[in-house]
Structures are given as structure tokens and as C-alpha cells.
Scaffold this motif. Structure first.
Motif, PDB file in Angstrom:
ATOM      1  N   SER A   1       0.830  -1.214   0.000  1.00 28.68           N
ATOM      2  CA  SER A   1       0.000   0.000   0.000  1.00 28.68           C
ATOM      3  C   SER A   1       0.862   1.261   0.000  1.00 28.68           C
ATOM      4  CB  SER A   1      -0.922   0.001   1.219  1.00 28.68           C
ATOM      5  OG  SER A   1      -1.819  -1.087   1.168  1.00 28.68           O
TER       6      SER A   1
ATOM      7  N   PHE B   1      -8.535   1.193   1.221  1.00 30.49           N
ATOM      8  CA  PHE B   1      -7.448   1.925   0.579  1.00 30.49           C
ATOM      9  C   PHE B   1      -7.877   2.532  -0.760  1.00 30.49           C
ATOM     10  CE2 PHE B   1      -3.597   2.191  -2.034  1.00 30.49           C
ATOM     11  CZ  PHE B   1      -2.830   3.018  -1.236  1.00 30.49           C
TER      12      PHE B   1
ATOM     13  N   GLN C   1      -6.035  -0.240   4.960  1.00 29.85           N
ATOM     14  CA  GLN C   1      -5.804  -1.197   3.879  1.00 29.85           C
ATOM     15  C   GLN C   1      -7.123  -1.711   3.306  1.00 29.85           C
ATOM     16  OE1 GLN C   1      -3.214  -4.026   5.865  1.00 29.85           O
ATOM     17  NE2 GLN C   1      -1.394  -3.122   4.936  1.00 29.85           N
TER      18      GLN C   1
END
Length: 298
Positions: free
Chosen positions: A41, A127, A124
């Protein structure tokens, strides 16, 4: 052409060229990494940040550098409106993504027992939505950037305007001139404050873990943690650089607002400061990120 224009043009050309080449290298390495393996990420954020830097430099750096050498290719109002709009969008994206990077890095290195550790999983999970939201903010909040630019104007009669040389941003009155600037500053201040807070938290965590890292220097866990700490140091360095450059830029801008002055040299100073961060970003990332350096060698 006077010597002052040549020197300023050379500085803008050099800064823009270094930034373009550096961001292309970082972006190419990350794209190649995505082709070989899935990006983390944080690497996705870096790739978007490199892309935003690149477009910002192409939109803002090249026209300024060429204009100093009496080369102007934005000849219509539509050209200027599109160019300034792109500058505004990706300038906003740069600060938004830098803020997101600092928040994400703080969530990564925080203790698993901390409440903030849950933020990592949530970031996450959502995201993609966060990235889309940031792009929407940048595009929508930058619309005013396309309202007032023109290609040509009589500089002797400009009171509420910014003279970029190759284009002019002319506001209809003093109220809109100041209100637009303060609204833009207020939006940036939100992300800047969040960047500062998370960076201070990162520094506190790095300080607390310093002695613990020395005691487990040769373990695998320490190697992974060291990589996270190097990424954290890179993030803090980026934030610190952005804060310094933005602070000086704001000081010049407030002076222009209070004095209602439109000297081209002050606009050049502000514009150079805005180009400095995108140009120095690749060097900072490659210096701290061993993973990217290894991929670059390959």
C-alpha cells in the motif's frame, strides 16, 4: 534577453529536469515492481505521489522555464485555464498523498497493542476508496483555478492578480482575491496539521525503539523493523521538507496579500518553492528505500 532571465531560466530548467527524470525513474521502478509482484500500500502511495509530482512539473515547471527564455506555447485563455487547473489539482494531490503516506506509516510502525494499530487494517481495507476520495477532493476543490487565468494582460493595471509570466491569474476584486487564497490555505492547513502530528508520533516511536533495535540487530524481526523505520524516516524527511518549503511560500504569499503587490520576482520565488518538493522527492525516496534501490540496479 537579460542575464537575470537567463539565470532564473537555468535554475527553473535544472530543477524541473532533475524532478522529471527522478520521478520517472521512481515511477518506472514501481511499475516494474507491480509487473513482477504485488505492490504494498505504501508503494502504491509512492507511485501516485511520483505521478502527481511528474504531472505538476510538466504543467508548472516547463512553461515557466521556457518563458524565461522567451518561449511561450500557451497562447490562448483556454490553454492557460487548463494548465493552471492541472497545476492546482496535482499540487493538492501532492499534499494529500504526503499526508496519507505519513498517516499510513504511523499506523504501520505503531505497537500492535495500540488502538492506532487497528487503523492500519482499516486503511488497507478501504485503501482504494481513500485514494478515490483524495482525487475527488483535489479535482473538485481546484475548479476555481480554471476560472480566472488568461493568456495576455496589461501588467501595469493589475491589482488583484498573479503574474506567472506565461499566464496571468486575474481576480475580479480584492474580496475574491483574498477569499480564494485563504480558502486554499485553510484546506492545506488541515492536511499539514495532520502531517505534523503523525510525523511527531513517528519520531516518538522511533526514539523509544532505538535501544531495543540495537539489542536484536541480527534478527530477522529486526531487519523487517529496520526497513519500516527507514521508510518512517523517509516519510518524516518528506514531511519536514514540505513544511519548510510550504512555510516560506506562505510567508511570501501573505506578504503579497497584505501589500497587494504583484512583483514577478515574488511569483518566481513562490513558484520555485512549489517545484522544489516534487524535484527533491525522488532523491529522498531512493536514499532511504533500499528495496527500490535494489530494483533499480536490477
Amino acid at each position: 534577453m537579460d542575464i537575470e532571465s537567463i539565470i532564473i531560466g537555468f535554475i527553473f530548467c535544472l530543477t524541473t529536469s532533475i524532478g522529471i527524470v527522478g520521478n520517472v525513474i521512481v515511477l518506472a521502478v514501481l511499475v516494474w515492481s507491480a509487473y513482477q509482484d504485488k505492490l504494498l500500500s505504501s508503494e502504491v502511495i509512492l507511485s501516485n505521489l511520483a505521478l502527481s509530482n511528474l504531472i505538476f512539473l510538466l504543467s508548472g515547471g516547463i512553461p515557466t522555464a521556457l518563458f524565461k527564455f522567451r518561449i511561450k506555447y500557451l497562447n490562448t485563455d483556454a490553454d492557460c485555464k487548463a494548465d493552471i487547473y492541472m497545476i492546482r489539482i496535482f499540487r493538492t494531490m501532492i499534499i494529500n498523498l504526503t499526508c496519507l503516506l505519513s498517516c499510513f506509516q504511523y499506523a504501520v510502525i505503531t505497537s500492535p497493542s495500540s488502538r492506532m494499530f487497528c487503523l492500519k487494517a482499516k486503511m488497507q481495507k478501504y485503501f482504494v476508496l481513500i485514494m478515490i476520495f483524495l482525487y475527488i477532493i483535489s479535482i473538485s476543490s481546484s475548479v476555481y483555478g480554471a476560472l480566472y487565468p488568461v493568456a495576455n494582460a496589461n501588467t501595469s493595471t493589475l491589482m488583484y492578480a498573479f503574474d506567472l509570466g506565461y499566464c496571468f491569474v486575474i481576480y475580479p476584486n480584492g474580496f475574491i482575491f483574498q477569499m480564494t487564497g485563504f480558502m486554499n490555505f485553510a484546506q492545506d492547513l488541515i492536511f499539514l496539521t495532520l502531517m505534523v502530528v503523525t510525523s511527531i508520533c513517528i519520531l516518538v516511536i522511533l526514539y523509544r525503539h532505538g535501544k531495543q533495535m540495537k539489542s536484536i540487530r541480527h534478527s530477522k524481526e529486526n531487519q523487517e523493523t529496520s526497513a519500516e523505520h527507514r521508510a518512517s524516516k523517509a516519510t518524516v524527511t518528506l514531511v519536514l521538507l514540505y513544511e519548510i518549503l510550504y512555510g516560506i511560500e506562505c510567508a511570501v504569499w501573505f506578504y503579497q496579500l497584505s501589500a497587494s503587490t504583484n512583483h514577478l520576482i515574488l511569483n518566481d520565488v513562490r513558484h520555485f518553492l512549489s517545484l522544489a518538493f516534487p524535484s527533491f522527492f525522488p532523491e529522498i525516496i531512493l536514499f532511504f528505500n533500499q528495496k527500490l534501490r535494489k530494483r533499480l540496479h536490477c
